[in-house]
Design a protein around this motif. Structure first.
Motif, short mmCIF file in Angstrom:
data_model
loop_
_atom_site.label_atom_id
_atom_site.label_comp_id
_atom_site.label_asym_id
_atom_site.label_seq_id
_atom_site.Cartn_x
_atom_site.Cartn_y
_atom_site.Cartn_z
N VAL A 1 -2.67 -11.91 16.40
CA VAL A 1 -2.05 -10.89 15.57
C VAL A 1 -0.84 -11.55 14.93
O VAL A 1 -0.20 -12.42 15.52
CB VAL A 1 -1.67 -9.63 16.40
N ARG B 1 2.32 -11.35 11.49
CA ARG B 1 2.98 -10.65 10.40
C ARG B 1 3.78 -11.64 9.59
O ARG B 1 4.20 -12.69 10.09
CB ARG B 1 3.87 -9.52 10.90
N GLU C 1 -6.07 -5.96 8.07
CA GLU C 1 -4.70 -5.45 8.09
C GLU C 1 -4.67 -4.23 9.01
O GLU C 1 -5.33 -3.22 8.74
CB GLU C 1 -4.21 -5.10 6.69
N LEU C 2 -3.93 -4.32 10.11
CA LEU C 2 -3.84 -3.23 11.07
C LEU C 2 -2.83 -2.18 10.64
O LEU C 2 -3.02 -0.99 10.86
CB LEU C 2 -3.43 -3.76 12.46
N ASP C 3 -1.74 -2.64 10.11
CA ASP C 3 -0.64 -1.78 9.69
C ASP C 3 0.00 -2.48 8.50
O ASP C 3 -0.36 -3.61 8.17
CB ASP C 3 0.35 -1.62 10.85
N ILE D 1 0.98 -6.11 9.19
CA ILE D 1 0.50 -6.60 10.49
C ILE D 1 -0.99 -6.90 10.35
O ILE D 1 -1.77 -6.03 9.96
CB ILE D 1 0.72 -5.57 11.62
N ASN E 1 -2.76 -3.71 23.31
CA ASN E 1 -3.00 -3.12 22.00
C ASN E 1 -2.42 -4.07 20.94
O ASN E 1 -1.24 -4.39 20.99
CB ASN E 1 -2.31 -1.75 21.93
N THR F 1 -1.43 -3.69 17.98
CA THR F 1 -0.30 -3.18 17.21
C THR F 1 0.99 -3.15 18.03
O THR F 1 2.06 -2.92 17.47
CB THR F 1 -0.60 -1.76 16.67
N LYS F 2 0.91 -3.40 19.33
CA LYS F 2 2.08 -3.38 20.20
C LYS F 2 2.56 -4.78 20.58
O LYS F 2 3.52 -4.93 21.32
CB LYS F 2 1.78 -2.60 21.50
#
Length: 154
Positions: free
Chosen positions: A42, A44, A74-76, A79, A116, A118-119
């Motif tokens: 992951v 950014r 793209e998750l967010d 990100i 996760n 995103t975390k």
């Protein structure tokens, strides 16, 4: 029609027998599902401006050239999830950094088992620092560690 008192008496007689009090056991290939991000990173970009996502995906895939391919999602906002299909491709990317796109540094981290994406904390970047004109008497490992800690974490 049942009487409320009859239901209370029936409910009071309910209990769990010893054989019913066994722990829950998961069946099947649990490790595969629990570690589905094993070949994923992951990341950014260190910017607050908008990035052309399509150009970013294309350029990163072109620069990394993974032998078995790559899936970038793209998750967010800003990100990204990078899914590799071969362990050596992912390791090459991790060892080959730091990476950038359009002069913007990128932080990459592996995803832990059950974590996760995103975390994942994307707060630090491993970089080399080159110091010029350091006097010969200061060219020691202990001085290098102190200088590294001055700029960040050695």
């Amino acid at each position: 029609m049942a009487d409320f008192e009859d239901i209370d008496v029936q409910m009071a007689g309910l209990g769990i027998e010893e054989e019913e009090n066994e722990g829950f056991v998961l069946e099947g290939d649990i490790e595969e599902g629990a570690n589905r991000y094993q070949l994923c990173l992951v990341g950014r970009l260190l910017t607050e401006k908008n990035v052309n996502v399509r150009a970013f995906k294309s350029k990163i895939a072109d620069v990394w050239k993974p032998t078995m391919g790559i899936n970038i999602k793209e998750l967010d906002n800003g990100i990204f999830l990078f899914q590799f299909f071969h362990k050596e491709d992912m390791q090459w990317v991790m060892k080959g950094g730091p990476w950038s796109f359009d002069n913007i540094m990128m932080i990459l981290e592996p995803i832990g088992m059950g974590e996760n994406p995103t975390k994942v904390k994307l707060w630090s970047l491993k970089i080399w620092i080159q110091i010029h004109d350091l006097p010969m008497g200061l060219m020691m490992e202990s001085i290098g560690k102190q200088l590294g800690n001055f700029f960040g974490v050695y």
